[in-house]
Write an enzyme that holds these catalytic residues in place. Structure first.
Site, PDB file in Angstrom:
ATOM      1  N   HIS A  22      32.054   8.531  -7.979  1.00 41.98           N
ATOM      2  CA  HIS A  22      33.217   7.779  -8.441  1.00 41.98           C
ATOM      3  C   HIS A  22      34.053   8.628  -9.394  1.00 41.98           C
ATOM      4  O   HIS A  22      35.288   8.650  -9.312  1.00 41.98           O
ATOM      5  CB  HIS A  22      32.765   6.497  -9.166  1.00 41.98           C
ATOM      6  CG  HIS A  22      32.679   5.307  -8.278  1.00 41.98           C
ATOM      7  ND1 HIS A  22      31.544   4.982  -7.585  1.00 41.98           N
ATOM      8  CD2 HIS A  22      33.591   4.364  -7.949  1.00 41.98           C
ATOM      9  CE1 HIS A  22      31.762   3.886  -6.870  1.00 41.98           C
ATOM     10  NE2 HIS A  22      32.996   3.486  -7.084  1.00 41.98           N
ATOM     11  N   GLN A  71      41.248  -3.759 -14.340  1.00 39.96           N
ATOM     12  CA  GLN A  71      41.250  -2.307 -14.525  1.00 39.96           C
ATOM     13  C   GLN A  71      42.552  -1.686 -14.048  1.00 39.96           C
ATOM     14  O   GLN A  71      42.974  -0.655 -14.558  1.00 39.96           O
ATOM     15  CB  GLN A  71      40.098  -1.670 -13.751  1.00 39.96           C
ATOM     16  CG  GLN A  71      38.765  -1.696 -14.450  1.00 39.96           C
ATOM     17  CD  GLN A  71      37.712  -0.973 -13.643  1.00 39.96           C
ATOM     18  OE1 GLN A  71      37.969   0.053 -13.028  1.00 39.96           O
ATOM     19  NE2 GLN A  71      36.526  -1.519 -13.633  1.00 39.96           N
ATOM     20  N   LEU A  82      32.140   3.675 -17.627  1.00 40.22           N
ATOM     21  CA  LEU A  82      33.264   3.856 -18.545  1.00 40.22           C
ATOM     22  C   LEU A  82      33.967   5.180 -18.284  1.00 40.22           C
ATOM     23  O   LEU A  82      35.193   5.270 -18.390  1.00 40.22           O
ATOM     24  CB  LEU A  82      32.787   3.789 -19.997  1.00 40.22           C
ATOM     25  CG  LEU A  82      33.874   3.929 -21.065  1.00 40.22           C
ATOM     26  CD1 LEU A  82      34.951   2.864 -20.901  1.00 40.22           C
ATOM     27  CD2 LEU A  82      33.262   3.850 -22.462  1.00 40.22           C
ATOM     28  N   ALA A  83      33.214   6.209 -17.946  1.00 42.05           N
ATOM     29  CA  ALA A  83      33.819   7.516 -17.653  1.00 42.05           C
ATOM     30  C   ALA A  83      34.906   7.388 -16.594  1.00 42.05           C
ATOM     31  O   ALA A  83      35.989   7.974 -16.724  1.00 42.05           O
ATOM     32  CB  ALA A  83      32.739   8.499 -17.196  1.00 42.05           C
ATOM     33  N   ASP A  84      34.638   6.599 -15.528  1.00 45.55           N
ATOM     34  CA  ASP A  84      35.653   6.373 -14.488  1.00 45.55           C
ATOM     35  C   ASP A  84      36.930   5.777 -15.066  1.00 45.55           C
ATOM     36  O   ASP A  84      38.045   6.160 -14.704  1.00 45.55           O
ATOM     37  CB  ASP A  84      35.130   5.397 -13.428  1.00 45.55           C
ATOM     38  CG  ASP A  84      33.979   5.958 -12.621  1.00 45.55           C
ATOM     39  OD1 ASP A  84      33.760   7.176 -12.665  1.00 45.55           O
ATOM     40  OD2 ASP A  84      33.297   5.169 -11.957  1.00 45.55           O
TER      41      ASP A  84
END
Length: 341
Positions: free
Chosen positions: A303, A102, A278-280
């Site tokens: 988060h 990531q 996924l938003a993070d």
């Protein structure tokens, strides 16, 4: 030298702040000073997976780093110009490979560089995205945002022994801003991977989960893979993808209960456009995009709040969160828009 100070205690106070801060420091070439890293956690400071990410980014960006030690609660990261690199790394534990990816993927891609990385560690471990989540959910979302990478699983590695190995290729990319709206599809893919667990148990779990989804009017396609790993384990991914949405939920096999600890509600009741994990992961590329990126989410997590705060502090991007009937709308205006200074 001037440092941008980041308080590692803010929000959820965990590894998310570290990952976002060093990622954006490399891309924007800003020197950062992280304080109070994971200070309130049971084991405070940098852990092996954080340290591995820092050290790989140090190589890629020719950075000067102070405080890069296990347990350190302070880190100074001074990035320079990035290089194209071919690397081989070993976390040395079952530390999460996917959390390290990531960090690396957006840095290299957005900086218009190439990276070939072979990395050993844990591919499917607690509190981290599974390999399948990264392969199917993150890859699809990043591709739509202009970020291109490829993943190859060489060996599966479950917690606690790890021993997994992944090959990553990252390519120079051009960011796009994107609109994610409500999910329209009822087609679902279920992928289960396992090692050293009786096939009957796995089949029964898949049958149970498939029935629950079918009872909610989802059309379910299943895929099961028996893969050799050092440790016994299994992981499960349920996901749906259409032109408007990318929603997934993953789970590890609980050996005590002999079942997957799956939060069905997070998938079944999510009528928005992305899942909470996924938003993070969308925040960093969205903050650097050319226009507004918009997505809908069922809940605003700690988060996400943390990531929005840290990202806006480093990049200067603007963002807004609006309440909807069944969730929230998040809008992030990227800094490559000339109207944002």
């Amino acid at each position: 030298m001037s440092f941008l100070k980041i308080n590692g205690e803010f929000g959820e106070g965990g590894g998310q702040i570290i990952r976002s801060a060093i990622t954006l420091a490399c891309i924007t070439k800003q020197s950062i000073h992280l304080e109070n890293i994971r200070k309130n956690r049971k084991v405070p400071g940098l852990r092996p997976q954080h340290l591995t990410a820092v050290k790989i980014l140090q190589k890629i960006s020719n950075a000067k780093v102070i405080g890069a030690e296990i347990g350190s609660t302070e880190l100074k990261f001074i990035p320079r110009d990035l290089d194209n690199l071919e690397l081989s790394e070993d976390i040395g534990t079952a530390g999460s490979i996917t959390l390290i990816l990531q960090v690396l993927i957006p840095v290299v891609a957005i900086s218009q560089k190439k990276l070939s990385l072979t990395i050993k560690g844990g591919t499917d471990v607690p509190w981290s995205p599974s390999f399948e989540y990264t392969q199917h959910i993150l890859k699809e979302a990043y591709s739509r945002m202009g970020i291109e990478f490829s993943l190859q699983l060489i060996k599966r590695g479950y917690y606690p022994k790890g021993g997994g190995e992944v090959k990553l290729q990252v390519y120079p990319s051009r960011l796009k801003s994107i609109l994610f709206s409500k999910r329209k599809t009822n087609n679902v893919k279920l992928i289960c991977t396992f090692s050293k667990i009786p096939i009957e148990i796995i089949r029964n779990e898949i049958k149970r989960i498939k029935k629950k989804l079918s009872d909610e009017n989802f059309n379910v396609e299943t895929e099961t893979k028996n893969e050799d790993a050092i440790d016994s384990g299994a992981s499960l991914l349920i996901y749906s993808i259409d032109e408007n949405s990318i929603i997934g939920v993953d789970s590890l096999f609980n050996k005590k209960t002999q079942s997957f600890d799956l939060d069905f509600d997070k998938f079944i009741n999510n009528l928005q456009s992305v899942d909470e994990n996924l938003a993070d992961m969308l925040v960093v590329p969205a903050s650097l995009g050319p226009r507004k990126t918009t997505f809908l989410i069922k809940d605003i997590t700690k988060h996400l709040e943390t990531n929005l705060f840290v990202t806006s502090k480093i990049t200067g991007c603007k963002y807004g969160v609006g309440k909807l009937t069944n969730g929230f709308e998040v809008i992030i205006e990227g800094i490559s828009n000339s109207s944002i200074k």
